[in-house]
Enzyme design. Structure first.
Site, short mmCIF file in Angstrom:
data_model
loop_
_atom_site.label_atom_id
_atom_site.label_comp_id
_atom_site.label_asym_id
_atom_site.label_seq_id
_atom_site.Cartn_x
_atom_site.Cartn_y
_atom_site.Cartn_z
N GLU A 1 78.03 52.68 72.14
CA GLU A 1 78.17 51.71 71.99
C GLU A 1 78.22 50.64 72.73
OE1 GLU A 1 76.76 50.32 68.91
OE2 GLU A 1 76.48 52.03 68.03
N CYS B 1 82.08 50.09 61.70
CA CYS B 1 82.92 50.07 62.90
C CYS B 1 82.66 49.36 64.13
CB CYS B 1 81.43 51.10 62.94
SG CYS B 1 81.38 52.61 62.39
N HIS C 1 78.39 56.51 68.27
CA HIS C 1 78.52 56.71 66.59
C HIS C 1 77.10 57.92 66.19
CE1 HIS C 1 78.43 52.35 64.77
NE2 HIS C 1 77.55 53.15 63.74
N1 PCA Z 1 80.35 54.27 59.48
C1 PCA Z 1 79.96 53.17 59.17
C2 PCA Z 1 81.30 53.31 58.89
C3 PCA Z 1 82.00 54.15 58.95
C4 PCA Z 1 81.42 54.34 59.17
O1 PCA Z 1 81.55 55.96 59.49
C5 PCA Z 1 79.83 52.11 60.34
O2 PCA Z 1 78.69 52.63 61.01
O3 PCA Z 1 79.77 51.12 60.29
#
Ligand code: PCA
Length: 213
Positions: free
Chosen positions: A80, A143, A162
């Protein structure tokens, strides 16, 4: 000796077996390029996550913080670029809270950029056959909140990765299965993101990672 705080998340919604939490547990106690990895699993709880992260940062005093979470539907690991000071939850957290247009931190900056070498991470992934990319939005859920807090609460180099769903999760989809990658490959992608960060000095690589929308 440098310390890396690597966080993943526990279960939420359809994600009863969150791969990000499994990876944080699997890499906990390991070493990457002379840095110690301390893995922690955070709750998908908008109130509890701040205290859990602040406590881990106070205790570990890391030089690097890498937040990870699962993003079902994404085709591959993504690093990100930015965290925004917005909580606009499309689904409730594990305690049923779903704030709309609330800040992560009242009075905080509107956004924080990642201080991980995001382009070097993508370049390193691709060199190892991992089809990663730069993501220009971390969403408006936990996240994004946790990435924002990692930058807000510490002076460590901090950012977020992610990961996509794993095959068992994809196989449980009612209709079209989302893209998936094995936990072993995702663990390697996260380990590489840590290793590239620890080994990187100076400005990030000047490689394209933008998107039209
Ligand atoms: N993914 C979510 C919150 C927890 C996770 O593993 C997100 O992308 O916000």
């Amino acid at each position: 000796m440098s310390r890396v705080l690597l966080t993943g998340f526990g279960a939420y919604a359809e994600e009863s077996d969150n791969p990000s939490g499994s990876i944080a547990r699997r890499l906990d106690g390991g070493r990457v390029d002379g840095a110690d990895i301390i893995g922690r699993v955070l709750p998908v709880d908008t109130e509890g996550v701040r205290a859990a992260l602040a406590e881990a940062i106070d205790e570990i005093r890391p030089e690097v913080v890498v937040v990870t979470g699962v993003a079902p539907g994404r085709p591959s690991p993504s690093v990100e670029r930015v965290a925004i000071n917005v909580r606009d939850f499309p689904i409730p957290d594990i305690n049923g809270r779903a704030p709309i247009d609330q800040p992560v931190e009242a009075g905080g900056p509107e956004a924080y950029l990642s201080t991980l070498p995001i382009k070097a991470i993508v370049d390193g992934w691709r060199a190892k056959g991992i089809p990663g990319y730069v993501s220009n939005t971390a969403g408006t859920y936990l996240c994004n909140q946790t990435f924002y807090l990692a930058r807000h609460l510490s002076r460590a180099r901090a950012g977020m990765v992610h990961v996509p769903a794993t095959p068992p999760r994809a196989a449980s989809a009612a209709l079209l299965p989302p893209p998936s990658m094995s936990l072993v490959d995702l663990e390697e992608a996260v380990r590489l993101a840590v290793s590239i960060t620890v080994g990187h000095r100076g400005p990030d690589l000047l490689l394209g990672g933008g998107a039209i929308s």
